[in-house]
Design an enzyme around this catalytic site. Sequence first.
Site, PDB file in Angstrom:
ATOM      1  N   THR A 377      23.357  44.146  27.021  1.00 49.77           N
ATOM      2  CA  THR A 377      24.054  43.901  28.281  1.00 49.77           C
ATOM      3  C   THR A 377      24.085  42.377  28.397  1.00 49.77           C
ATOM      4  OG1 THR A 377      23.165  45.944  29.152  1.00 49.77           O
ATOM      5  CG2 THR A 377      23.782  44.305  30.781  1.00 49.77           C
ATOM      6  N   GLU A 416      28.570  53.944  26.967  1.00 51.61           N
ATOM      7  CA  GLU A 416      27.794  54.099  28.200  1.00 51.61           C
ATOM      8  C   GLU A 416      27.396  55.542  28.486  1.00 51.61           C
ATOM      9  OE1 GLU A 416      25.662  52.095  30.071  1.00 51.61           O
ATOM     10  OE2 GLU A 416      27.427  50.819  29.828  1.00 51.61           O
ATOM     11  N   SER A 449      20.004  50.551  34.900  1.00 48.10           N
ATOM     12  CA  SER A 449      18.873  49.684  35.245  1.00 48.10           C
ATOM     13  C   SER A 449      19.335  48.278  35.608  1.00 48.10           C
ATOM     14  CB  SER A 449      17.895  49.598  34.062  1.00 48.10           C
ATOM     15  OG  SER A 449      17.306  50.843  33.797  1.00 48.10           O
TER      16      SER A 449
END
Length: 578
Positions: A377, A416, A449
């Site tokens: 990310t 994802e 998260s």
Amino acid sequence: MHNTRQTLIAVTLSLTLTFVPFLAFAASPQPAKGEHGMVVTAQHLASEVGVEVLKKGGNAVDAAVAVGYALAVVYPTAGNIGGGGFMTIRFKDGRSTFVDFRERAPLAATKTMYLDKDGKPVKGASLDGYLAVGVPGSVVGFEMAREKYGTLTRQDLLAPAIRYAKDGFVLEQGDVASLLGGAERLARDPAAAAIFLKPDGKPYAVGERLIQTDLAASLAAISERGVDAFYKGAIADAIVKASGEKGGILTKADFENYAVRELKPVTCNYRGYEIISSPPPSSGGVIICEILNVLEFYPLSYLGAGSAETVHVMVEAMRHAYVDRNSALGDPGFVDNPVAKLLDKNYAREIREKIDPFRAEVSQELMPKGFGESSETTHYSIIDKDGNAVAVTYTLNGSFGAGVVAAGTGFLLNNEMDDFTQKPGVPNLYGLVQGEANAIAPKKTPLSSMSPTILAKDGKPFMVIGSPGGSRIITITLEAIVNVIDHGMNIQEAIDAPRIHHQWLPDTVYIEPFGLSPDTEKLLTGMGYRLDIADTTWGQAAGILVGGKSLAEIEKGGGARYNGAIDSRAAAGEAIGY
């Protein structure tokens, strides 16, 4: 500022893949300083783009949008228009908002789509190829934020990204290390290989130029026609065509029906500081606040950074919070999230009462009844001359996402869908064991998260912080906050400091290399902890502190207005102030 980045590059010349040796934080460089604005990203060219937007009179949201597009070009391992993410905004007048442009499950998605006929997960099905792809949200997310809260035109903000895609950019060591790490995977997809590998199939080298002609065309179409160019035109058509030909389930309706959500951020108070962070469908803000509520009772500054006592209470707070994260939270459009309960100070007291001061708990004993995310990310932090602050975390999920590019589009697609619960009790890419609240359903957003976070003190911005790191994003962001507020570190030291992590299951305390002293490790082992001393580091935090480089300097006065820090683990990143 450039000298600082060159020093970091020199330190990391020997790194492999995307990890920086512990040597990088033996002595942290000084934070970058600025009086009018600060941009901190994982790729120096993107940071420069953001600063130029601020200098032209754009606000922090304008800069965030321009940086988001620029990272899609110069940081392909995680920067994207084929993924999605979150944006936390705190305005100069104290108002705040949260933009959810996270990927969504396709309309044809089913709860058991990654299980075989015997109900067992099919290896790689949720990670590789088109069946792993969620409906991207980055383009419409950026455009919504720009239209509602920005001041510059779409053309202004896309121009730098288009230029870097069309004309190319010269690769430095950090860029090459990232591409090298994904070379084998990218080689499996002809369209991806044609972009990110040389014609002879070899990875690019330092000093060579990466040109992305198809991506330039896609960005130019978005610049000219807006979100319709991506969601209702040739770009969506190309992705749907490739998906249908290669085992995916994406349809044109998935793109046409995608909508951004604007939500109220999660807020809490820690030792007089207001925390403003990500609400569900992210678990980040809720779990950071839950952990901080537990820790607030303990005198961490007295116990000391890295002491056995401090690590003990932090790990137990993490353990209890991750039970709640993995069993109770999910997309608010599908799940009734118990946010009020998890943020309640009384609930934190109940957790503290369960913590044995001398012994580790056992995670299996905390298993909820009926219970059966990648380091790739990226996060960036921005603040403008007026004090508007923006924290953005967006992602392709795994490194280079699903590893596929729809021919002619020029950009990688996410994987994802792996963030959903494939099957209760079965760990995902990041080892997270999750429950029914995060089960797959059409149009549902997987639990995240990602934790783009802004702190305020006495009504003024204090800190902007966030990081990549999969399931460890929460603890990375948390530890940076604690390091500044409780341990008195400056913003660069707080980000560079070695990290610990616990996520309930597996019942293991993960520790970065040389993160704790041998004496502390021995004490923790004696308390019943299973320690895993990693041979690599994790995360690439990006932070800004307002009013000084540390609490001590803020209290003393006379420090720079903005103090920026990019993680020393981020070889290509840079904090730039002006």
